[in-house]
Design an enzyme around this catalytic site. Structure first.
Site, mmCIF file in Angstrom:
data_model
loop_
_atom_site.group_PDB
_atom_site.id
_atom_site.type_symbol
_atom_site.label_atom_id
_atom_site.label_comp_id
_atom_site.label_asym_id
_atom_site.label_seq_id
_atom_site.Cartn_x
_atom_site.Cartn_y
_atom_site.Cartn_z
ATOM 1 N N ASP A 35 0.867 -1.188 -0.138
ATOM 2 C CA ASP A 35 0.050 0.081 0.072
ATOM 3 C C ASP A 35 1.004 1.034 0.191
ATOM 4 O OD1 ASP A 35 -3.275 0.385 1.419
ATOM 5 O OD2 ASP A 35 -2.232 1.747 0.232
HETATM 6 C C1 GLC Z 1 -4.267 4.183 -0.371
HETATM 7 C C2 GLC Z 1 -5.127 3.002 -0.347
HETATM 8 C C3 GLC Z 1 -5.077 1.878 -1.220
HETATM 9 C C4 GLC Z 1 -4.717 2.489 -2.475
HETATM 10 C C5 GLC Z 1 -3.589 3.083 -2.519
HETATM 11 C C6 GLC Z 1 -3.039 3.731 -3.890
HETATM 12 O O1 GLC Z 1 -3.709 4.625 0.740
HETATM 13 O O2 GLC Z 1 -4.995 2.335 1.053
HETATM 14 O O3 GLC Z 1 -6.434 1.296 -1.170
HETATM 15 O O4 GLC Z 1 -4.938 1.539 -3.486
HETATM 16 O O5 GLC Z 1 -3.060 4.011 -1.489
HETATM 17 O O6 GLC Z 1 -3.805 4.877 -3.998
#
Ligand code: GLC
Length: 722
Positions: free
Chosen positions: A289
């Protein structure tokens, strides 16, 4: 087993790659925003959020912002993937650099958050889950893939299948609610929709199931908070949806921000190697993440970012989204002998493999600006969005048949949300444009409906006097759900309640249309408002779909997939709870609150129709290795309708106490007025097993109660002995 098809090409490529190029494949970055501000974009956001700069100053500074795509790093082979590139021109420009200007010409992988549509934004997932229709979930996933791939996207960070039982959590909006079976079915369908039947096709989009694991179980519903639970509960109530998505073919997994019992998922070898790889045989890509590897320092797992990189790569975290931990430290960690180069090779091989599977080596330019222009917001995709919105809505109350409205009804419409196109998309609709969305007011105008509109309740009495029905569009702003949007109070705003009271005081029939990204505590509405339609955040076709239901062109069939508590103090509140030795009841010494009812305001599985249904002839018997259930359902009303028939079980005496109800089957049936159909469920014994104290899987034995009906309070039941 690893995909044999590309192994030779992968190994040949790896043998030609430098260590820096292998590390480069593990680097996913997004465009940075640079401009006349000397802090990072995230810091600029925080400065506005905490009031150090005003919104106006933020907007002025943003006016100077340019996107920096780090082309020099790309040319040097230090970038393998981008996040957040949502247009064909930019994607192809960057891809050209990767293919033609880097030493080995390895194509880029473009990831994007396509959570519920790209430009044709469909209802938020919590809404769409209320359709209880896997075919629909797959269909909207396909529409999303066709649009997103036209804009250059190869992989979506979806489906999100985090079981969520706490309405305080803002990200309850992004998944299929509180039930493990529904999240499993929802995720598996979305994977099929996104990926289609051949991942190498230009309109196929790799699915990245998230957030692995149990992100929805954050303590107190507070985002990013700790997850601490028994292994029994983790495996019975939270893990199955991720497995269902992997079994459905998902080619990537995103570990969650949270820890599980003290070990952050991002650097958790038990989760990412023992379970994901060894037990489940997952052979795809693991993508972190955003910034999650670096945040192992904040978790308190490691002393610094270098150690974070070391622990994460060894735990099986492969691609680093935006933290630069691998870019800064992984080469040195290998050269110092602290990380074996084969660990980096395995990770780089998984990146190369998904690129081969997507056809990117043979066809790196899978879209064009021309394809992109023709792909967005087609009539067909808008029709799918409208179908999804209609099927997602839940009729919560309809006294005195206020609904459906008569075609010539004069309507008084109140509330800013009735005209706010931008609010209709809900959270995580980053490709959406407000101007694409149809509001209630706009839809009324388009249909020639006799209506008057007041955003703030001005002229309320005058409008009420010349209206047959008053409609209040109230609820949450889309910013109040989604990531980093947990709420400690899930009641309606004071203005909304005041507006509803003023409308009720006129004596005219009142219908409330709710826009929200989570279950809300609405006991006052439930008690006093005669008609309530739960519309959630319905996407681009919001207004049209809402009028379709309000005027009865479509008979609502949606059923809740998350419980509506009476008060936030009851959270987490969910149907599949255990009974306790003193189940909540009238007498004092039972499990309940002094200041809240035992039952929810609206339970899981609940939803009304403009017709009525009756259940009869329930039969349940054990045959071979399964329980066979059959029931007859009759449309006892005067108009055709769809009913979501739900089958629940309770293992009444087990080695560990079991939930009072567990959803084990559902089927949506269409019934003409007066028609009866028989619905059958087959529940394999394996789906009734559970874990004992020692984490041994044990079968259900003894009394099994079977309940079938139109919501989780179904009373029609049979008892069998297994
Ligand atoms: C965010 C979210 C995740 C998302 C990622 C990319 O913090 O937790 O669900 O896919 O960043 O944007």
């Amino acid at each position: 087993m690893k995909m044999k098809q590309y192994e030779q090409r992968i190994q040949t490529l790896l043998s030609n790659m430098t260590l820096e190029e292998k590390v480069g494949q593990l680097q996913q970055c997004g465009p940075s925003l640079v401009g006349a501000f000397d802090v990072s974009f995230d810091e600029l956001l925080n400065m506005m959020f905490d009031g150090r700069i005003t919104k106006e100053e933020f907007d002025r500074l943003m006016g100077t912002a340019q996107q920096d795509f780090h082309e020099e790093d790309l040319r040097a082979g230090r970038i393998g993937s981008y996040n957040g590139i949502g247009d064909a021109a930019t994607a192809n420009r960057l891809q050209k650099i990767a293919v033609e200007e880097t030493r080995l010409g390895i194509p880029l992988l473009f990831g994007y958050d396509v959570i519920h549509g790209f430009r044709t934004v469909t209802p938020i997932p919590l809404a769409e889950s209320c359709a209880w229709e896997p075919a629909l979930w797959e269909k909207t996933g396909r529409v999303a893939a066709e649009e997103a791939t036209a804009a250059g996207v190869h992989l979506t960070f979806a489906p999100m299948v985090d079981v969520a039982k706490d309405a305080r959590w803002g990200r309850i909006s992004e998944g299929a609610g509180e039930d493990v079976l529904l999240n499993s079915a929802y995720g598996a369908a979305k994977v099929k929709g996104f990926q289609g039947d051949d991942l190498s096709k230009p309109d196929a989009m790799a699915a990245c199931v998230k957030h692995f694991a149990a992100y929805g179980a954050g303590e107190a519903g507070r985002d990013y908070n700790r997850v601490d639970m028994s292994m029994q509960r983790l495996w019975e109530e939270y893990m199955p949806p991720y497995k269902a998505c992997i079994d459905s073919g998902a080619r990537a997994v995103m570990p969650a921000f949270n820890d599980i019992n003290g070990v952050p998922c991002t650097a958790n070898p038990w989760l990412l190697r023992d379970i994901l790889r060894e037990k489940w045989g997952f052979d795809g890509l693991v993508i972190s993440d955003s910034n999650a590897i670096a945040e192992c320092v904040d978790h308190g797992l490691v002393e610094d970012k270098r150690d974070a990189a070391k622990q994460a790569i060894q735990a099986g975290m492969e691609m680093d989204m935006s933290s630069n931990s691998y870019a800064e430290y992984l080469k040195n960690l290998v050269e110092s002998g602290e990380v074996p180069e084969r660990v980096v090779d395995e990770a780089a091989a998984d990146v190369l493999r998904i690129k081969f599977e997507l056809g990117l080596f043979d066809n790196p330019y899978q879209t064009s600006e021309e394809r992109e222009r023709g792909a967005m917001l087609t009539e067909g995709s808008r029709a799918v969005a409208r179908e999804a919105a209609v099927k997602s809505m839940v009729l919560l109350k309809n006294e005195n048949h206020i609904l459906p409205l008569k075609a010539d009804a004069r309507i008084g419409i109140f509330g800013a949300l009735a005209a706010d196109q931008g609010q209709m998309t809900g959270a995580w609709a980053i490709g959406a444009r407000p101007e694409d969305c149809v509001s209630i007011v706009e839809a009324c105008g388009a249909r020639g409906i006799s209506y008057q509109y007041s955003e703030d309740g001005k002229d309320l009495l005058k409008i009420a006097a010349s209206s047959d029905v008053l409609v209040a569009a109230i609820g949450e702003q889309k910013e109040e759900s989604g990531e980093a949007a947990s709420r400690a109070d899930i009641t309606l705003g004071k203005e909304d309640l005041a507006l509803v009271r003023d409308l009720l005081a006129t004596g005219k029939p009142v219908a409330v249309v709710l826009f929200n990204g989570r279950p809300l505590a609405i006991p006052e509405l439930a008690e006093h408002v005669p008609a309530i339609l739960e519309a959630w955040h319905p996407g681009v076709e919001a207004g049209s779909a809402i009028l379709d239901v309000l005027f009865g062109e479509v008979n609502p069939s949606g059923k809740l997939t998350a419980t509506f508590p009476a008060a936030v103090g009851q959270c987490p509140m969910y149907y599949a709870h255990i009974n306790t030795g003193r189940p909540g009841g009238k007498s004092k010494f039972t499990s309940k609150y002094l200041d809240a009812p035992v039952e929810p305001v609206y339970p899981f599985g609940y939803g009304l129709s403009y017709t009525t249904f009756a259940y009869d002839n329930l039969a349940a018997e054990q045959t071979g290795e399964a329980v066979h259930v059959s029931v007859s359902v009759t449309n006892t009303g005067s108009r055709d309708g769809d009913e979501i028939v739900q089958c629940y079980v309770q293992d009444a005496a087990a080695k560990r106490v079991r939930p009072v109800r567990q959803l084990k089957g559902f089927e949506k049936v269409s019934l003409r007025a007066g028609e009866t159909k028989t619905v059958d469920f087959v529940i394999p014994f394996a789906e009734l097993s559970y874990y004992d104290w020692n984490m041994e899987k044990v079968p259900c034995e003894g009394i099994l109660k079977v309940y079938v009906g139109g919501d989780s309070r179904a009373e029609l039941s049979r008892e069998i002995r297994i």
